[in-house]
Design a protein around this motif. Structure first.
Motif, PDB file in Angstrom:
ATOM      1  N   ALA A 189      -3.655  -0.525  14.693  1.00 45.18           N
ATOM      2  CA  ALA A 189      -5.064  -1.160  14.614  1.00 45.18           C
ATOM      3  C   ALA A 189      -5.440  -1.878  15.855  1.00 45.18           C
ATOM      4  CB  ALA A 189      -4.777  -2.246  13.462  1.00 45.18           C
TER       5      ALA A 189
ATOM      6  N   LEU B  36     -10.899 -10.558   1.520  1.00 47.57           N
ATOM      7  CA  LEU B  36     -10.054  -9.517   0.922  1.00 47.57           C
ATOM      8  C   LEU B  36      -9.696  -8.268   2.003  1.00 47.57           C
ATOM      9  CD1 LEU B  36      -9.002  -8.024  -1.573  1.00 47.57           C
ATOM     10  CD2 LEU B  36     -11.167  -6.929  -1.917  1.00 47.57           C
TER      11      LEU B  36
ATOM     12  N   LEU C 113      -0.758  -4.058   3.512  1.00 46.87           N
ATOM     13  CA  LEU C 113      -0.597  -2.583   3.981  1.00 46.87           C
ATOM     14  C   LEU C 113       0.615  -2.780   5.036  1.00 46.87           C
ATOM     15  CD1 LEU C 113      -3.798  -0.926   4.402  1.00 46.87           C
ATOM     16  CD2 LEU C 113      -2.045  -0.180   3.315  1.00 46.87           C
TER      17      LEU C 113
ATOM     18  N   TYR D 138       1.152  -1.565  12.444  1.00 46.23           N
ATOM     19  CA  TYR D 138      -0.120  -1.946  12.251  1.00 46.23           C
ATOM     20  C   TYR D 138      -0.847  -2.231  13.668  1.00 46.23           C
ATOM     21  CZ  TYR D 138      -3.982  -5.030  11.240  1.00 46.23           C
ATOM     22  OH  TYR D 138      -4.970  -6.104  11.169  1.00 46.23           O
TER      23      TYR D 138
ATOM     24  N   PHE E 278      -3.006  -8.933  -4.123  1.00 44.54           N
ATOM     25  CA  PHE E 278      -4.053  -8.488  -2.949  1.00 44.54           C
ATOM     26  C   PHE E 278      -4.763  -9.935  -2.705  1.00 44.54           C
ATOM     27  CE2 PHE E 278      -2.958  -4.461  -2.710  1.00 44.54           C
ATOM     28  CZ  PHE E 278      -3.010  -3.731  -3.984  1.00 44.54           C
TER      29      PHE E 278
ATOM     30  N   ILE F 250      -5.786  -7.326   2.220  1.00 44.79           N
ATOM     31  CA  ILE F 250      -5.163  -5.881   2.133  1.00 44.79           C
ATOM     32  C   ILE F 250      -4.329  -5.689   3.416  1.00 44.79           C
ATOM     33  CG2 ILE F 250      -6.071  -3.629   2.209  1.00 44.79           C
ATOM     34  CD1 ILE F 250      -8.453  -4.396   0.296  1.00 44.79           C
ATOM     35  N   ASP F 251      -4.908  -6.072   4.534  1.00 45.80           N
ATOM     36  CA  ASP F 251      -4.106  -5.638   5.873  1.00 45.80           C
ATOM     37  C   ASP F 251      -2.733  -6.419   5.730  1.00 45.80           C
ATOM     38  OD1 ASP F 251      -6.708  -6.289   8.477  1.00 45.80           O
ATOM     39  OD2 ASP F 251      -5.983  -4.564   7.439  1.00 45.80           O
TER      40      ASP F 251
END
Lengths: 327, 422, 289
Positions: A274, A242, A250, A270, A61, A246-247
């Motif tokens: 997004a 962070l 994912l 994504y 991460f 995380i993106d």
């Protein structure tokens, strides 16, 4: 193993590249080109993450720090030293690789979630470091000076950016296909399948993971350089924080960890959710796009935990097994 | 596998050719203005208010009720056949790259004639870059970073004063207080959240403080995500400042006020740089413990003596947005839309160059705005240099304008009473 | 000299209280891991939901301490539901499924909170325990003391539950050896659900108490949860005592780091401490194996 010319993965890649080139030249719509660029960058980032977290099995991460290496290299090269951002590729890559080795060496001894939390810790340390250094722009970041032309890696049109991103994507995919077929890939798979057995046969976990980690860092850094030259603004919260890590994670995981096409598919999902949905629905400001994205991830995790591509591969295998059994 | 990916790509291409939700069926001649705001993400709360404010302004321009404001009640743009203005909103999500994408979408797909936005300085930076590239006027009503107008851009116009100007306001206030009440302030502590907003504000404060020979006894950056501020407050206390200059968002402002009280940090004054300190949640949560805090503000309902439209617009805004009063952010964004509409009208054209020239010629007297400014007039860099902040003090749980003295409604209380004596 | 000691004392007390707050949030997380090997990345969002629930009850006139048992019970059942509908399926998949599944839950819950409650900040009106207490030169807010006591009570209760009750023993059995536990006749699935429910209940208590000092908004969970993850990892995943020790350590390091180093880098000693500890002891301070 099939020959390279017949490898399904290679054929798919070539097919996509052809489409991509046509899109870059043919599509006039700026918004679509922007989505394409973002898609390719995230596909590369997700793929780079995939090397260490998918094939390697160490879920990170903190991957944004390598992305940031490239982005900041480009920003500093152009805004502070006035040299061509092309230098940022080797410079960012060097810093990223060294960082990967420095971080990986001690932390690969950690198992599972301890490693993941360690990557969060490292990510936070890097972000704090940048925020306190005046020569790194602190929290203000850098606005990259406006320029034009290939040498300056800046263009008024979008299609050159999309082509460059496509090239980087091609490199990332080819490298991953190569990884799967290589000794490194073989060792990583062995380590993931049965760590104890692999170690007893003499596979040096740390050595192979460090190589994969450094490679993934270089890839992410290259994406960072392109991103910086495209957005023309680099600061800690858009490149090192962070949420960015995380993106990236994912993207890698939604598509399917440890597969060649997982990250690109994850990037597709994504970008679609997004970015595209946000652009259309975003005026409402209610976070509906987040709800949809979250619900989708939850659904995929619940129904097909191996990710979209992983599930597809499983389905294909089942079909082939049925066929071979003569059913 | 191939099929899956190809279908996906095709879907993306198809999806993006769908018309946006915002195209209306019944179209008269409409002048489209693109608005980029943080409608989701960490500034979403403010973004929602800004959107409501801009929509109010849109209705003012397109409506027929006259107010002492530019273009209010004009029934559209008179010089363009009473064509209505239409705001097309896009969400920046508070991210610079998304703001860039939004700007591009608005310019190339929606074909807006101008852009307005984007509240946070980082999103304004990238969105205005796009505008500069395409040669579209960009009006910035509420970003604070002092460097935004210094990029040599031709298409960037900012109505609001920036943190450099606000910083000077603090020191002008201190100088005025010295003259009027003979206060003695030498030592300052600067406390700020370590992001873009806080750093810009603190740097400006430090620079101006040094210019006026104040001593900075503590400069304390902290992360806005923190859940406690013990060490920060102990450091402030140890430095024994006369005045604390603080720049915080709401959750951290609450942490600080609580800690100041608990640790009995007695200073002559706490001077805040709006944001968290003017958020309605600040007063709502702290009640009488918020008293005596000074905050720089951009706006106050108290200026209604000079700015006749203020109470009327405040009423209208409350009706639209949860009975929330007009504040500095929403008032500035309303003015931003009005200034743009005024310029497009004077330009008598939707050509970017004409609008730009009209913007450069903008000259609106302060009384005909919602702001406590002397005028709205842009200098060569696109910055309105006739704006300034005001200083309010929370007295009896109300924000009272106390500076400039010319527009003050109450006497400031200085120094702040000791915490133990309240 | 006296002043430096005063400051030191204040920092120590505040640091410990801050640590107790982290323990309050972290304790529910570590239990779930111990039993199921699952790190619930949506833990912060569970906290957020509990805080909204406590706020809602406060609007109905129920102050946090009164509302506490209601929120705890509600969160317990919420945890069971989430387990049955979702977590159970994740456990059947590859190891990374729980990681990204709970992340998806994080995004979903945050989005829902924003859609339903807007991004506004809500604080309990007329909060109790708003006074400041003075012990010599050290000052603390009454709310912080209540929260600290709550943390100790919660940790103690959880520890006692796990050590001394039959269900607790069953949970421990599952966490030590799932297959053996099944052979002993323990319904692992049911134990998992109970553990997840208890984890959620703990965070329910945490959220209610936090409303004594903090506002609630959709992102409030993220800040607390991040530190909670570090705390749990530092103390050793699965160890309740470890979570407490880790939390106290983090609280003290954060506050001392902020004062003696610089506030901007106050989390640096925390992260460095974590890295140093796990490199020397890969299972954390008090973790197993």
């Amino acid at each position: 193993m099939k020959t390279i010319a017949r490898d399904r993965n290679v054929l798919t890649l070539i097919g996509l590249l052809v489409i991509g080139v046509f899109a870059a030249f043919g599509v006039r719509d700026v918004v679509v080109l922007d989505l394409l660029f973002t898609l390719l960058i995230y596909a590369v980032l997700g793929q780079s993450w995939n090397w260490i977290s998918g094939y390697g099995g160490n879920i990170s991460f903190g991957h944004a720090i390598f992305f940031g290496c490239g982005a900041y290299a480009a920003a500093i090269a152009t805004a502070r030293f006035g040299i061509s951002p092309w230098f940022a590729f080797p410079l960012g890559a060097a810093v990223a690789a060294v960082l990967a080795l420095a971080v990986g060496y001690p932390t690969f001894a950690l198992r599972g979630h301890y490693f993941s939390i360690a990557t969060i810790a490292v990510g936070a340390l890097v972000e704090t470091f940048v925020k306190t250094q005046p020569y790194l722009g602190r929290a203000n970041g850098f606005e990259l000076p406006i320029a034009n032309g290939f040498a300056a890696l800046q263009f008024t049109e979008k299609w050159p950016y999309v082509l460059l991103a496509l090239a980087l994507f091609a490199i990332a995919q080819a490298a991953t296909i190569g990884l799967e077929r290589s000794r490194l890939g073989y060792y990583l798979r062995a380590l993931r399948a049965n760590y104890g057995a692999a170690a007893s046969v003499g596979i040096d976990e740390r050595r192979w993971k460090l190589i994969a980690f450094a490679g993934s860092a270089v890839l992410a850094s290259a994406a960072g350089v392109l991103y910086a030259q495209y957005t023309l603004f680099v600061d800690p919260s858009s490149t090192l924080a962070l949420p960015i890590s995380i993106d990236i994670a994912l993207v890698g995981v939604v598509g399917g960890i440890g597969t060649v096409w997982g990250p690109p598919v994850g990037a597709l999902v994504y970008v679609f959710l997004a970015k595209a949905v946000a652009l259309k629905l975003g005026g409402a400001g209610k976070g509906y796009d987040l709800v949809i994205y979250g619900a989708l991830i939850v659904a995929i995790a619940a129904v097909r935990p191996s990710g979209i591509v992983g599930a597809a591969i499983e389905a294909l295998r089942r079909r082939r097994a049925v066929r071979e059994a003569g059913g | 596998m191939r099929r899956l990916i190809l279908t996906g790509l095709a879907a993306i291409l198809a999806f993006s050719t769908l018309p946006s939700a915002s195209i209306s069926a019944a179209d008269g001649p409409e002048i489209k203005i693109g608005s980029i705001l943080p409608l989701t993400g960490s500034s979403a709360q403010t973004g929602a208010g800004l959107k409501a404010a801009q929509q109010l302004a849109e209705d003012l321009v397109n409506g027929h009720i006259s107010y002492p404001l530019p273009m209010a009640g004009a029934r559209g743009l008179p010089n363009l056949g009473h064509a209505h203005i239409k705001l097309i909103f896009a969400d920046s999500q508070g991210k610079p790259d998304q703001a860039k994408a939004a700007a591009e979408q608005l310019i190339t797909q929606e074909k807006v004639v101008a852009l307005i936005g984007a509240y946070t300085s980082s999103t304004t930076a990238t969105a205005s870059q796009v505008a500069e590239r395409y040669g579209i006027p960009f009006l910035n009503p509420s970003s604070a970073n002092p460097k935004l107008h210094l990029r040599g851009f031709k298409w960037f116009f900012r109505t609001t004063p920036h943190d450099g100007i606000f910083s000077e306001n603090f020191f002008a206030f201190l100088a005025d207080m010295k003259k009027k009440k003979n206060i003695s302030v030498k030592k300052l502590a600067i406390v700020y959240e370590d992001g873009l907003f806080g750093t810009g504000s603190a740097d400006a404060e430090e620079e101006t403080a040094k210019k006026f020979n104040y001593e900075i006894v503590a400069k304390i950056p902290y992360s806005a995500n923190t859940t406690e501020v013990t060490a920060e407050v102990q450091k402030i206390k140890a430095a024994k400042p006369d005045v604390i200059l603080i720049t915080s968002y709401l959750p951290d402002s609450l942490l600080y006020m609580k800690a100041f009280k608990e640790q009995s940090v007695d200073v002559q004054a706490i001077l805040a740089q709006d944001a968290g300190f003017i958020d309605p949640g600040f007063l709502r949560t702290l009640g009488k413990e918020a008293n005596f805090v000074f905050t720089r503000e951009v706006f106050s309902l108290d200026i209604k003596q000079r700015n006749k439209s203020v109470p009327l617009i405040d009423q209208l805004f409350r009706q639209r947005f949860n009975n929330a009063p007009l504040d500095g952010n929403t008032a500035r964004d309303i003015m931003g839309v009005l200034v743009l509409a005024d310029a497009i009208n004077r330009a008598k054209s939707t050509q970017p160059d004409a609008i730009r020239t009209a913007l450069q010629q903008t000259d609106i007297p302060g009384e005909r705005t919602l702001m406590p400014w002397t005028r709205i007039k842009f200098d060569a860099t696109g910055q309105n240099t006739f704006g300034a902040g005001i200083i309010e003090q929370i007295l009896d749980q109300k924000y009272e304008t106390i500076w400039p003295f010319a527009v003050s409604v109450k006497e400031p209380i200085w120094p702040m009473p000791a915490w133990s004596k309240r | 000299m006296e002043q430096t000691i005063d400051v030191f004392a204040q920092l120590l007390v505040s640091g410990l209280l801050a640590g107790l707050l982290f323990a309050l949030v972290a304790v529910g997380l570590t239990l779930v891991y111990g039993v199921m090997d699952v790190v619930n990345f949506a833990h912060g969002e569970f906290l957020m939901l509990a805080m909204y629930a406590a706020f809602g009850l406060a609007l109905l006139g129920l102050q946090p301490l009164v509302a506490l048992p209601l929120v705890v019970i509600a969160m317990f059942f919420f945890g069971i539901v989430v387990y049955r509908l979702f977590i159970r399926r994740l456990l059947a998949g590859p190891p990374e499924a729980t990681v990204f599944g709970t992340f998806g839950l994080l995004v979903l819950l945050q989005g829902l909170a924003q859609a339903l409650f807007t991004s506004d900040f809500f604080s309990i009106p007329n909060r109790p325990f708003a006074q400041t207490l003075h012990f010599g030169s050290v000052s603390v807010g009454a709310a912080a003391i209540v929260e600290g006591i709550g943390a100790l009570v919660l940790t103690g209760a959880l520890f006692a539950f796990v050590e001394y009750t039959e269900t607790g023993r069953a949970l421990r059995a599952v966490s030590e050896d799932r297959i053996a536990a099944t052979l002993m006749g323990i319904d692992v699935g049911r134990m998992n659900a109970v553990a997840f429910g208890i984890g959620a209940a703990c965070v329910g208590a945490a959220g209610t108490l936090l409303m004594l000092s903090y506002p609630v908004y959709p992102r409030v969970g993220a800040d607390f949860a991040l530190t909670a993850f570090v705390v749990v990892a530092l103390g050793g995943f699965g160890s309740v005592q470890g979570a407490l020790v880790g939390a106290l350590l983090v609280g003290v390091l954060e506050v001392f780091g902020g004062f003696y180093l610089a506030p901007e880098i106050k989390m640096v000693p925390v992260y460095l401490a974590y890295l140093v500890v796990v490199l020397v002891r890969p299972q954390g301070l008090l973790g197993r194996r």
